[in-house]
Write an enzyme that holds these catalytic residues in place. Sequence first.
Site, PDB file in Angstrom:
ATOM      1  N   GLY A 129      30.735  33.259  52.262  1.00 50.53           N
ATOM      2  CA  GLY A 129      30.056  34.314  51.287  1.00 50.53           C
ATOM      3  C   GLY A 129      28.608  34.584  51.857  1.00 50.53           C
ATOM      4  O   GLY A 129      28.399  34.332  52.879  1.00 50.53           O
ATOM      5  N   PHE A 131      25.684  33.349  50.537  1.00 53.37           N
ATOM      6  CA  PHE A 131      24.920  32.280  50.329  1.00 53.37           C
ATOM      7  C   PHE A 131      25.456  30.932  50.660  1.00 53.37           C
ATOM      8  O   PHE A 131      24.750  29.699  50.582  1.00 53.37           O
ATOM      9  CB  PHE A 131      24.299  32.248  49.241  1.00 53.37           C
ATOM     10  CG  PHE A 131      23.762  33.541  48.621  1.00 53.37           C
ATOM     11  CD1 PHE A 131      22.396  34.025  49.309  1.00 53.37           C
ATOM     12  CD2 PHE A 131      24.140  34.340  47.859  1.00 53.37           C
ATOM     13  CE1 PHE A 131      21.811  34.880  48.963  1.00 53.37           C
ATOM     14  CE2 PHE A 131      23.683  35.567  47.373  1.00 53.37           C
ATOM     15  CZ  PHE A 131      22.303  35.884  48.173  1.00 53.37           C
ATOM     16  N   LYS A 152      32.833  24.815  46.806  1.00 53.08           N
ATOM     17  CA  LYS A 152      31.844  25.950  47.367  1.00 53.08           C
ATOM     18  C   LYS A 152      30.528  24.945  47.556  1.00 53.08           C
ATOM     19  O   LYS A 152      29.903  24.321  46.896  1.00 53.08           O
ATOM     20  CB  LYS A 152      31.450  26.829  46.159  1.00 53.08           C
ATOM     21  CG  LYS A 152      30.469  27.805  46.714  1.00 53.08           C
ATOM     22  CD  LYS A 152      30.217  28.842  45.479  1.00 53.08           C
ATOM     23  CE  LYS A 152      29.136  29.903  46.024  1.00 53.08           C
ATOM     24  NZ  LYS A 152      29.073  30.985  44.745  1.00 53.08           N
ATOM     25  N   ASP A 248      28.736  41.102  39.228  1.00 49.24           N
ATOM     26  CA  ASP A 248      29.479  41.204  40.873  1.00 49.24           C
ATOM     27  C   ASP A 248      30.865  41.268  40.758  1.00 49.24           C
ATOM     28  O   ASP A 248      31.695  40.703  41.533  1.00 49.24           O
ATOM     29  CB  ASP A 248      28.847  40.044  41.693  1.00 49.24           C
ATOM     30  CG  ASP A 248      29.066  40.484  43.162  1.00 49.24           C
ATOM     31  OD1 ASP A 248      29.379  41.878  43.483  1.00 49.24           O
ATOM     32  OD2 ASP A 248      29.125  39.580  44.258  1.00 49.24           O
TER      33      ASP A 248
END
Length: 573
Positions: A129, A131, A152, A248
Amino acid sequence: MGLCHGRPIEKSENPIVLSENEPAFNSQTGKSSSKFPFYSPSPLPSLFKNSPANSSVSSTPLRIFKRPFPPPSPAKHIRALLARRHGSVKPNEASIPEGSEIELGLDKNFGFSKQFLTHYEMEEEVGRGHFGYTCSAKAKKGSLKGQDVAVKVIPKSKMTTAIAIEDARREVKMLRALTGHRNLVQFYDAYEDDSNVYIVMELCTGGELLDRILSRGGKYSEDDAKEVMVQILSVVSYCHLQGVVHRDLKPENFLFTSKDEHSPLKAIDFGLSDYVKPDERLNDIVGSAYYVAPEVLHRSYGPEADMWSIGVIAYILLCGSRPFWARSESGIFRAVLKAEPSFDEAPWPSLSSEAVDFVKRLLNKDYRKRLTASQALSHPWLANYHDVKIPLDMIIYKLVKAYICSSSLRKAALGALAKSLTVPQLAYLREQFTLLGPNKSGYISLQNFKTAVAKNATEAMKDSRVLDYAHMMSTLQYRKLDFEEFCAAAISVHHLEGMESWEQHARSAYELFEKDGNRPIMIEELASELGLSPSVPVHVVLQDWIRQADGKLSFLGFVRLLHGVSSRSFQKA
């Protein structure tokens, strides 16, 4: 902090696809055209000669052109704002300082466990992604031993501002607080070391919603689209009740738990999410260009911005095209602000009128007229879909509070408007009334509002201060409400205005008001009723509200009274 589960890593070194990662507002700026077409591109796979047959398109794709071109570039002011927020996002990109926000020696200690490698064995990278990136992993010990999970990874090196650090901290806090809804990715734990933050979550192996859309040739049937919409609205209504705005929402941020055709859908990536109280507005510009709401670009928005994004997703599901598109991100923004989505081309004429109305009411540029998540679940298009549960809607709290503070004349006008509602329209209000827990006599008190929210509270509600708002309502002095008065109090004039039948409602309500509530009224009395000082400008404006023949409220005055007025609105007049 960007995509939780990004696009799968391509095996081919240089696959030619029509679009790379869809630009969020912190992407690198490039040159762009200022013109944009008003047609809507179809999300179909690339047909270029060298494209692998199974290449994964990493965002809602563009219409096929004779030659590929770079993905749209973000507007410069958006890039600058996000660069200030998060610091540099590219290795060779200079940060844009803002006061003392970017500074050396930022505290990047989150207080998470530092035993990640002891508990998990990292495996392959499954997505990347803005970041960070996401890997699959296997738990080596603890309650999850032997289980596959998603991790993540957010590099601390990319946290170059205090805001970026706070975003990462808030994402973990939100996931921890919100976990429990069946359509929200399950959060397990968070870890850190000197280099990274690790967010351990449920591994979803069914792919993105975007991939399913592509596999179906670009669009869903109405029934299949309903199945998706109910799940999206369910989790978003849950978040909004907790005072959390996702900010988002897009097909890339919804994953299926498995490859099964009817696998549950999970919302992911709360890296750009934030808390918002019912009577507050947010002002920072974040999100992804194709799905951003007009009011976000105007820097004053709330949960309604998520509903716009859901409207864009619904539009794509039903027709396979984007409602707003341009070659540059600046052009996309202008289209969002000025253009109207097309409902004239196929397949819209062949779809049900309920489906068209559903999408139109989500893509209303006036956020006040846009459906809430709970209202959308009550919409006739979804009303007969199985397993639809209508959750408590926080807009009811705002409307009832405004009603209590209104004049007796406005209460009478709202009562007349409520009597014009149809049985299907009353169904939503009946659900909300029931959720507030009326007593055996069919009445609710303002204490019921606090109790109902407390039943649905998570830790997120404390940070969003929704509980404080409900408590404040319970301290107001007002009599108990039966269902009839509740309808008058909880009716949204703006939402009715967003319907094609609005004028019919208003005329019908005025006729009822003429019989039961209208009476001769002096301008001074009307000003007093409205809580306005008897100034000359106010008197001039209020003359239009009263019929000269009999001194009663005119239709124009009635409609304006329904909306409520303030001294500020008269200063503008």
